[in-house]
Enzyme design. Sequence first.
Site, PDB file in Angstrom:
ATOM      1  N   ASP A   1      -4.578  -8.912   1.003  1.00 43.92           N
ATOM      2  CA  ASP A   1      -3.625  -8.442   2.021  1.00 43.92           C
ATOM      3  C   ASP A   1      -3.888  -9.276   3.281  1.00 43.92           C
ATOM      4  OD1 ASP A   1      -1.860  -6.923   3.571  1.00 43.92           O
ATOM      5  OD2 ASP A   1      -3.182  -5.177   3.732  1.00 43.92           O
TER       6      ASP A   1
ATOM      7  N   CYS B   1       0.484  -6.720  -1.441  1.00 42.90           N
ATOM      8  CA  CYS B   1       1.507  -5.752  -1.010  1.00 42.90           C
ATOM      9  C   CYS B   1       2.668  -6.452  -0.300  1.00 42.90           C
ATOM     10  CB  CYS B   1       0.868  -4.709  -0.106  1.00 42.90           C
ATOM     11  SG  CYS B   1       0.018  -5.413   1.308  1.00 42.90           S
TER      12      CYS B   1
ATOM     13  N   GLN C   1       2.488   2.406  -1.699  1.00 38.54           N
ATOM     14  CA  GLN C   1       2.262   1.032  -2.176  1.00 38.54           C
ATOM     15  C   GLN C   1       1.512   1.012  -3.512  1.00 38.54           C
ATOM     16  OE1 GLN C   1       3.088  -2.154  -0.720  1.00 38.54           O
ATOM     17  NE2 GLN C   1       2.386  -2.817  -2.720  1.00 38.54           N
TER      18      GLN C   1
ATOM     19  N   HIS D   1      -1.806   3.766   2.776  1.00 37.19           N
ATOM     20  CA  HIS D   1      -0.454   3.302   2.439  1.00 37.19           C
ATOM     21  C   HIS D   1      -0.157   3.761   1.003  1.00 37.19           C
ATOM     22  CE1 HIS D   1       3.165   1.126   2.460  1.00 37.19           C
ATOM     23  NE2 HIS D   1       2.735  -0.108   2.329  1.00 37.19           N
TER      24      HIS D   1
ATOM     25  N   ARG E   1       8.334  -1.067  -5.670  1.00 35.02           N
ATOM     26  CA  ARG E   1       8.312  -0.141  -4.522  1.00 35.02           C
ATOM     27  C   ARG E   1       9.548   0.762  -4.566  1.00 35.02           C
ATOM     28  NH1 ARG E   1       5.823  -1.298   0.023  1.00 35.02           N
ATOM     29  NH2 ARG E   1       5.847   0.950   0.217  1.00 35.02           N
TER      30      ARG E   1
ATOM     31  N   ARG F   1       6.330   6.052   9.105  1.00 33.28           N
ATOM     32  CA  ARG F   1       5.397   4.917   9.173  1.00 33.28           C
ATOM     33  C   ARG F   1       4.923   4.794  10.605  1.00 33.28           C
ATOM     34  NH1 ARG F   1       5.673  -1.358   7.159  1.00 33.28           N
ATOM     35  NH2 ARG F   1       5.222  -0.258   5.221  1.00 33.28           N
TER      36      ARG F   1
HETATM   37  N1  NVA Z   1      -2.466  -3.958   5.940  1.00 28.78           N
HETATM   38  C1  NVA Z   1      -1.087  -4.322   6.229  1.00 28.78           C
HETATM   39  C2  NVA Z   1      -0.187  -3.815   5.150  1.00 28.78           C
HETATM   40  C3  NVA Z   1       1.273  -4.152   5.336  1.00 28.78           C
HETATM   41  C4  NVA Z   1       2.142  -3.619   4.242  1.00 28.78           C
HETATM   42  C5  NVA Z   1      -0.685  -3.779   7.582  1.00 28.78           C
HETATM   43  O1  NVA Z   1      -0.989  -2.616   7.862  1.00 28.78           O
HETATM   44  O2  NVA Z   1      -0.110  -4.528   8.367  1.00 28.78           O
HETATM   45  N1   CP Z   2       4.267  -3.717   1.446  1.00 31.92           N
HETATM   46  C1   CP Z   2       4.939  -3.192   2.499  1.00 31.92           C
HETATM   47  O1   CP Z   2       4.719  -2.042   2.902  1.00 31.92           O
HETATM   48  O2   CP Z   2       5.847  -4.005   3.062  1.00 31.92           O
HETATM   49  P1   CP Z   2       6.700  -3.719   4.376  1.00 31.92           P
HETATM   50  O3   CP Z   2       5.745  -3.746   5.545  1.00 31.92           O
HETATM   51  O4   CP Z   2       7.722  -4.793   4.409  1.00 31.92           O
HETATM   52  O5   CP Z   2       7.304  -2.339   4.237  1.00 31.92           O
END
Ligand code: NVA
Ligand code: CP
Length: 329
Positions: free
Chosen positions: A229, A270, A136, A133, A315, A106
């Site tokens: 989101d 998400c 997800q 992502h 998930r 990540r």
């Molecule tokens: N768009 C958000 C998704 C988090 C799971 C981010 O990248 O922070």
């Molecule tokens: N939805 C998701 O990816 O959550 P986290 O950032 O907690 O992993």
Amino acid sequence: MDLSGRDFLKLLDYSKEEILYLIKLARAFKDKKQKGEFHRYLEGKNVVLLFEKDSTRTRCAFEVGAKDLGMGVTYLGPTGSQMGKKESIADTSRVLSRMYDGIEYRGFSQEVVEELARYSSVPVWNGLTDEFHPTQMLADIMTMEENFGDVKDRKLVFLGDARNNVANSLMVICSKLGINFACCAPNSLFPNAELVETCKKFASENGSTITLTESIEEGVSGADAIYTDVWVSMGEDASIWEERINLLRPYQVNSNVMALANPNAIFLHCLPSFHDTNTKIGKEIYEKFGLEEMEVTNEVFESNASKVMDEAENRLHTIKAVMYATMRK
Ligand code: NVA
Ligand code: CP
């Protein structure tokens, strides 16, 4: 279906049949977990989880998923490893491939996860980048299937920053599975035009549509799933909040928006979500801008239509399916 040895970097790399297979496998894993049936199929293997950004769901799903499959797990956070500082991505990838059977990453640029995969001799999984992502969306579609059965010809609408990783990946998976996709946002936050063109081709092959609109009425009409989101994603500068709030306030998912959708429409997110002031950032935003709820109201978040906790649980099952399918010999 044999996906062994494959990376999971973005949904663009996967066919409709492969995506549906992974979701089916996730359903089987969910069933096994619920019944307490043995599934330590990957005993003796080890995976490493590289996180350059924070996470609750993704990290826990990879950790619990790997342990349920009988594997060992190492977590490397934003500090504490040599990666990126004293050691290149290429060298890190080659070293980790000698010790582990799978690598999750990540971070920021999609290019980094692609580079990790280029140098790795074991599967690499994208646990979120600025662009995509992909794990997800497997959970999102699995949750839609649990509510509607076959998802083909259903309609999913995303309201919010439609250029972010979640919106991009939703557009890709919907176009591949023949789900009608709409995003409602100010046009300055519409997704990248090239990605839209690519997805429109998939959508027309699969008999579905992609709509980008500033009109909530147009976007949400006929929707089976309403998705939102956070308005500011990880890695973006906090100074952008004011501008984003001004742009996206009209696109908040509230009971008026839900009322425009189909009567049995579900709400998806998400997570994490700013639906109240019970978070540090939520509180700061309230003090600065007087906003108690952001992308979704607490009423919708806590309503019967909200399937966000099923989605979060899914998930685990979907990430387990991705690890199992790609590592299996
Ligand atoms: N768009 C958000 C998704 C988090 C799971 C981010 O990248 O922070
Ligand atoms: N939805 C998701 O990816 O959550 P986290 O950032 O907690 O992993």
